[in-house]
Design a protein around this motif. Structure first.
Motif, mmCIF file in Angstrom:
data_model
loop_
_atom_site.group_PDB
_atom_site.id
_atom_site.type_symbol
_atom_site.label_atom_id
_atom_site.label_comp_id
_atom_site.label_asym_id
_atom_site.label_seq_id
_atom_site.Cartn_x
_atom_site.Cartn_y
_atom_site.Cartn_z
ATOM 1 N N THR A 147 0.825 -1.205 0.000
ATOM 2 C CA THR A 147 0.000 0.000 0.000
ATOM 3 C C THR A 147 0.861 1.257 0.000
ATOM 4 O OG1 THR A 147 -0.224 0.139 2.412
ATOM 5 C CG2 THR A 147 -1.818 -1.213 1.242
ATOM 6 N N ALA A 148 2.014 1.194 0.649
ATOM 7 C CA ALA A 148 2.943 2.331 0.630
ATOM 8 C C ALA A 148 3.532 2.517 -0.760
ATOM 9 C CB ALA A 148 4.055 2.110 1.661
ATOM 10 N N ILE A 149 3.902 1.432 -1.397
ATOM 11 C CA ILE A 149 4.482 1.498 -2.744
ATOM 12 C C ILE A 149 3.483 2.112 -3.717
ATOM 13 C CG2 ILE A 149 5.403 0.106 -4.652
ATOM 14 C CD1 ILE A 149 6.237 -1.956 -2.421
ATOM 15 N N GLU A 150 2.205 1.796 -3.546
ATOM 16 C CA GLU A 150 1.162 2.308 -4.448
ATOM 17 C C GLU A 150 1.058 3.830 -4.435
ATOM 18 O OE1 GLU A 150 -1.695 -1.660 -4.043
ATOM 19 O OE2 GLU A 150 -2.232 0.192 -3.010
ATOM 20 N N MET A 151 1.526 4.466 -3.386
ATOM 21 C CA MET A 151 1.438 5.927 -3.300
ATOM 22 C C MET A 151 2.367 6.633 -4.287
ATOM 23 S SD MET A 151 -0.903 6.467 -1.050
ATOM 24 C CE MET A 151 -1.641 4.972 -1.736
ATOM 25 N N PHE A 152 3.314 5.895 -4.868
ATOM 26 C CA PHE A 152 4.359 6.536 -5.667
ATOM 27 C C PHE A 152 4.435 6.015 -7.106
ATOM 28 C CE2 PHE A 152 5.653 6.419 -1.187
ATOM 29 C CZ PHE A 152 5.802 7.772 -0.929
ATOM 30 N N SER A 205 -8.597 6.052 2.412
ATOM 31 C CA SER A 205 -8.352 6.544 1.053
ATOM 32 C C SER A 205 -9.513 7.376 0.558
ATOM 33 C CB SER A 205 -8.095 5.357 0.110
ATOM 34 O OG SER A 205 -6.952 4.622 0.530
ATOM 35 N N ASP A 206 -10.716 6.911 0.814
ATOM 36 C CA ASP A 206 -11.906 7.660 0.417
ATOM 37 C C ASP A 206 -11.943 9.021 1.095
ATOM 38 O OD1 ASP A 206 -14.894 8.430 1.092
ATOM 39 O OD2 ASP A 206 -14.998 7.182 -0.711
ATOM 40 N N VAL A 224 2.752 6.598 5.155
ATOM 41 C CA VAL A 224 3.652 5.573 4.627
ATOM 42 C C VAL A 224 4.395 4.880 5.768
ATOM 43 C CG1 VAL A 224 5.673 5.145 3.189
ATOM 44 C CG2 VAL A 224 3.910 6.752 2.428
ATOM 45 N N THR A 225 4.294 3.553 5.813
ATOM 46 C CA THR A 225 5.002 2.747 6.811
ATOM 47 C C THR A 225 5.646 1.544 6.127
ATOM 48 O OG1 THR A 225 2.989 1.485 7.292
ATOM 49 C CG2 THR A 225 3.436 3.418 8.673
ATOM 50 N N ARG A 226 6.687 0.984 6.737
ATOM 51 C CA ARG A 226 7.412 -0.129 6.114
ATOM 52 C C ARG A 226 6.562 -1.388 6.008
ATOM 53 N NH1 ARG A 226 12.391 2.160 8.231
ATOM 54 N NH2 ARG A 226 13.758 2.502 6.427
ATOM 55 N N THR A 227 5.744 -1.629 7.001
ATOM 56 C CA THR A 227 4.791 -2.743 6.963
ATOM 57 C C THR A 227 3.398 -2.173 7.207
ATOM 58 O OG1 THR A 227 5.149 -3.185 9.317
ATOM 59 C CG2 THR A 227 6.488 -4.433 7.738
ATOM 60 N N LEU A 237 -2.966 4.224 3.543
ATOM 61 C CA LEU A 237 -3.877 4.404 2.417
ATOM 62 C C LEU A 237 -3.637 3.265 1.443
ATOM 63 C CD1 LEU A 237 -2.929 8.148 1.933
ATOM 64 C CD2 LEU A 237 -5.038 7.340 3.015
ATOM 65 N N ASN A 238 -4.411 3.216 0.356
ATOM 66 C CA ASN A 238 -4.104 2.275 -0.720
ATOM 67 C C ASN A 238 -4.440 2.911 -2.072
ATOM 68 O OD1 ASN A 238 -6.886 1.952 -1.064
ATOM 69 N ND2 ASN A 238 -6.964 -0.073 -0.150
#
Length: 294
Positions: free
Chosen positions: A93-98, A154-155, A200-203, A209-210
């Motif tokens: 989910t963190a990766i999806e932010m970028f 996210s909403d 954003v967090t590592r796990t 968010l997603n």
């Protein structure tokens, strides 16, 4: 139109060492187990989605790139798009932010998890129409688990980015490959960058968010059409292997999600072998994303 795929090879010893050293705990096999199906996802894209120009594979490092990958598969490292203070990251989910920061990414792109598989022919208009994304969704009021907290978060942030009031319900888009507009993702990121970075967090944590942040934003902005196509879902916990193989070979859905589950290693090996046999029968022809045999 491009495709973006986030991928983890849980068998990679360098990645495993990074995970266990950074987090101080043993890897959960089920979440990161490799089924060897990535090349069939790519074959499905090439054969069922001929309108796709580029495929970007997002991975944590060079050791995650499959040995069979050709130069046509565009590799993106986490360090190419994610600020260094968040690395290493083990949270999808963190990766999806970028993802919208991928260099050279087209305005229209489709985000795939690595467990989504195109099975039958599609058209560009299945994903985009009249300059808008196509998606289906369901409204919700209650949060039952961490995933739904991410959906609600996210909403709410998408609404905030547009200056809208909070609402008692929130949207949960259909769990499938997700059409995106890069310009829309850039706008919502710019509008609520502080809130995104603080999530954003590592796990995974409840405050994450997603990807639905970007689709919700487009919907509330009037840039989404509530239309969809046939998708399917297979849980490897359900049904005999012969049924799963039959669905891969004969299902009429356009995209199938195949979810991993916790299972004994002997069953995993049997199911993995059977699943790969079914995909090899479905898509026997090598794609441009694979190197030729030596």
């Amino acid at each position: 139109m491009d495709v973006v795929i986030t991928y983890v090879d849980g068998l990679d010893p360098l990645w495993r060492q990074s995970y266990e050293t950074c987090l101080g705990k043993v890897l959960l096999e089920k979440r990161y187990r490799d089924w060897g199906t990535l090349k069939y996802l790519l074959r499905g894209i090439e054969q069922c989605m001929p309108f796709i120009d580029n495929v970007f594979l997002v991975v944590s490092g060079e050791s995650q790139v499959p040995s069979w990958a050709s130069e046509h598969l565009k590799v993106v490292l986490h360090s190419d798009i994610i600020p260094s203070e968040f690395l290493p990251v083990f949270n999808s989910t963190a990766i999806e932010m970028f993802l919208h920061r991928i260099p050279g990414l087209s305005e229209q792109y489709i985000y795939f998890n690595d467990d989504f598989f195109p099975l039958n022919p599609m058209k560009a208009t299945d994903f985009f129409e009249e300059g808008k994304i196509r998606l289906n969704f369901s409204p919700h009021r209650h949060v039952s688990n961490q995933y739904m907290r991410h959906v609600r978060n996210s909403d709410a942030l998408a609404r905030k980015a547009l200056g809208l009031h909070a609402a008692p319900t929130f949207l949960r888009p259909q769990h499938s490959c997700a059409p995106m507009l890069r310009s829309g993702s850039e706008r919502v990121y710019a509008a609520v960058e502080k809130e995104i970075l603080s999530s954003v967090t590592r796990t995974r944590e409840d405050r994450n968010l997603n990807q639905y942040l970007f689709q919700d934003y487009l919907y509330y902005k009037g840039l989404a059409l509530r239309r969809t196509f046939r998708t399917g879902h297979i849980s490897l916990a359900l049904g005999p292997l012969c049924r799963i193989k039959w669905l891969v070979l004969h299902s009429k859905v356009k995209v199938m999600c195949i979810n991993d589950v916790q299972m004994p290693s002997r069953r995993y090996c049997r199911y993995r072998r059977g699943l790969l046999e079914a995909f090899e029968t479905k898509f026997p022809r090598r794609s441009r994303f694979e190197r030729g045999e030596d």
